[in-house]
Design a protein around this motif. Structure first.
Motif, PDB file in Angstrom:
ATOM      1  N   ASP A 166      22.155 -75.339  94.873  1.00 40.70           N
ATOM      2  CA  ASP A 166      22.963 -74.586  93.898  1.00 40.70           C
ATOM      3  C   ASP A 166      22.151 -73.461  93.260  1.00 40.70           C
ATOM      4  O   ASP A 166      22.657 -72.362  93.037  1.00 40.70           O
ATOM      5  CB  ASP A 166      23.512 -75.522  92.813  1.00 40.70           C
ATOM      6  N   THR A 167      20.883 -73.745  92.968  1.00 37.94           N
ATOM      7  CA  THR A 167      20.024 -72.710  92.368  1.00 37.94           C
ATOM      8  C   THR A 167      19.811 -71.569  93.364  1.00 37.94           C
ATOM      9  O   THR A 167      19.926 -70.392  93.005  1.00 37.94           O
ATOM     10  CB  THR A 167      18.674 -73.319  91.946  1.00 37.94           C
ATOM     11  N   GLN A 168      19.525 -71.940  94.627  1.00 35.98           N
ATOM     12  CA  GLN A 168      19.327 -70.906  95.655  1.00 35.98           C
ATOM     13  C   GLN A 168      20.572 -70.016  95.768  1.00 35.98           C
ATOM     14  O   GLN A 168      20.475 -68.791  95.771  1.00 35.98           O
ATOM     15  CB  GLN A 168      19.009 -71.564  97.005  1.00 35.98           C
ATOM     16  N   ARG A 169      21.743 -70.667  95.822  1.00 36.34           N
ATOM     17  CA  ARG A 169      23.000 -69.920  95.981  1.00 36.34           C
ATOM     18  C   ARG A 169      23.243 -68.976  94.800  1.00 36.34           C
ATOM     19  O   ARG A 169      23.549 -67.796  94.988  1.00 36.34           O
ATOM     20  CB  ARG A 169      24.161 -70.915  96.123  1.00 36.34           C
ATOM     21  N   GLU A 170      23.081 -69.486  93.582  1.00 37.38           N
ATOM     22  CA  GLU A 170      23.338 -68.657  92.388  1.00 37.38           C
ATOM     23  C   GLU A 170      22.330 -67.511  92.253  1.00 37.38           C
ATOM     24  O   GLU A 170      22.680 -66.418  91.818  1.00 37.38           O
ATOM     25  CB  GLU A 170      23.325 -69.520  91.122  1.00 37.38           C
ATOM     26  N   LEU A 171      21.091 -67.793  92.611  1.00 35.61           N
ATOM     27  CA  LEU A 171      20.067 -66.737  92.556  1.00 35.61           C
ATOM     28  C   LEU A 171      20.369 -65.637  93.568  1.00 35.61           C
ATOM     29  O   LEU A 171      20.258 -64.448  93.261  1.00 35.61           O
ATOM     30  CB  LEU A 171      18.694 -67.325  92.878  1.00 35.61           C
TER      31      LEU A 171
END
Ligand code: NI
Length: 288
Positions: A166-171
């Motif tokens: 989720d962090t990778q996607r949002e970043l």
């Protein structure tokens, strides 16, 4: 410079006054001197502009290579603790941000000294600091540091997806670029974590020097600690959420430059001073 410039102006004015004679020559000489000065200034500005453009071209090429290198190292699937020792490069890394210090303290210090760095972002901070994140892209590379700063070993794949994925996607959504770097909170990882980081196409980045800023070390103690063990290829762990880190940073950057180190991002280090396979397979011991 001022004295020489003034002297030259007097010589020009005198020679013009001599050839033309009379008071009228004086104002014409002044005009010529001004024109010459403007011409020199113009040439200087043009040369500076060309120099900056050339440097920007070199930097763009390096960044393109660096992106590919990060993807390649991510495929290998071994954690990175430091770079190779062939070039005098050091990577400063800042975890857990962005914070209230990122835009006001961290980035201006890096920018003023042409230092580049890597920022490991917490997913839960992304929507609170959209401007800081976009500015960080200009100062270096961004990486994933999980959503909630959870310790990852023992978590199942669904929980790991919520932290890493989720962090990778949002970043990626925030900056419009692929995220290739990951740092596990507390440096804690196990075989499942390693496998998931690789599955998300990210390179696991640890460090060879812990600044201990998170332990509340004073700025001076922190600087001394880093300088005592820094060497080509060092990766330094710091945090952009502590005031002591911000206090130490200007002096630390100056001291590292003074020792001849160039401060680069992790992907840039992979191009300029790539670690060997032997180093990678030795883990932290490969940095000693
Ligand atoms: Ni952290």
């Amino acid at each position: 410079m001022l004295v020489i410039g003034a002297a030259a102006a007097v010589v020009v004015a005198a020679s013009l006054a001599f050839t033309r004679g009379g008071g009228g020559g004086k104002s014409s000489a002044n005009t010529q001197t001004k024109a010459q000065k403007a011409q020199r200034q113009d040439a200087k500005e043009k040369a500076e502009k060309r120099r900056k453009e050339a440097a920007a071209r070199v930097q763009r090429k390096l960044e393109a290579k660096a992106d590919l290198a990060a993807a390649r190292y991510a495929e290998i699937g071994l954690p990175l603790y430091c770079g190779g020792t062939r070039k005098n490069v050091v990577a400063l890394t800042f975890d857990d941000g962005p914070s209230q210090y990122t835009e006001s303290d961290l980035l201006p210090v890096l920018g003023a000294r042409h230092a580049r760095a890597t920022f490991f972002i917490l997913g839960r901070h992304i929507s609170n600091y959209p401007n800081a994140i976009l500015k960080e892209v200009k100062h270096g590379a961004l990486g994933d540091h999980t959503w909630n700063h959870s310790s990852l070993p023992g978590l199942n794949r669904f929980a790991l997806k919520a932290e890493l994925g989720d962090t990778q996607r949002e970043l990626q959504r925030a900056i419009g670029k692929p995220i290739r770097l990951f740092r596990p909170p507390y440096g804690a990882h196990d075989a499942t974590v390693d496998e998931q980081i690789k599955a998300y196409g990210m390179l696991q980045v640890l460090w060879s020097i812990d600044s201990h800023d998170w332990k509340g070390l004073s700025a001076t103690a922190m600087i001394n600690r880093v300088l005592a063990s820094v060497k080509p290829g060092s990766i330094v762990l710091m945090h952009d959420i502590h005031s002591n880190t911000m206090e130490a940073l200007p002096t630390l950057v100056r001291a590292l430059h003074h020792r001849g180190f160039r401060l680069v991002t992790i992907p840039e280090m992979l191009v300029l001073a790539p670690p060997t396979m032997r180093q990678l397979s030795l883990g932290a011991a490969g940095c000693e």
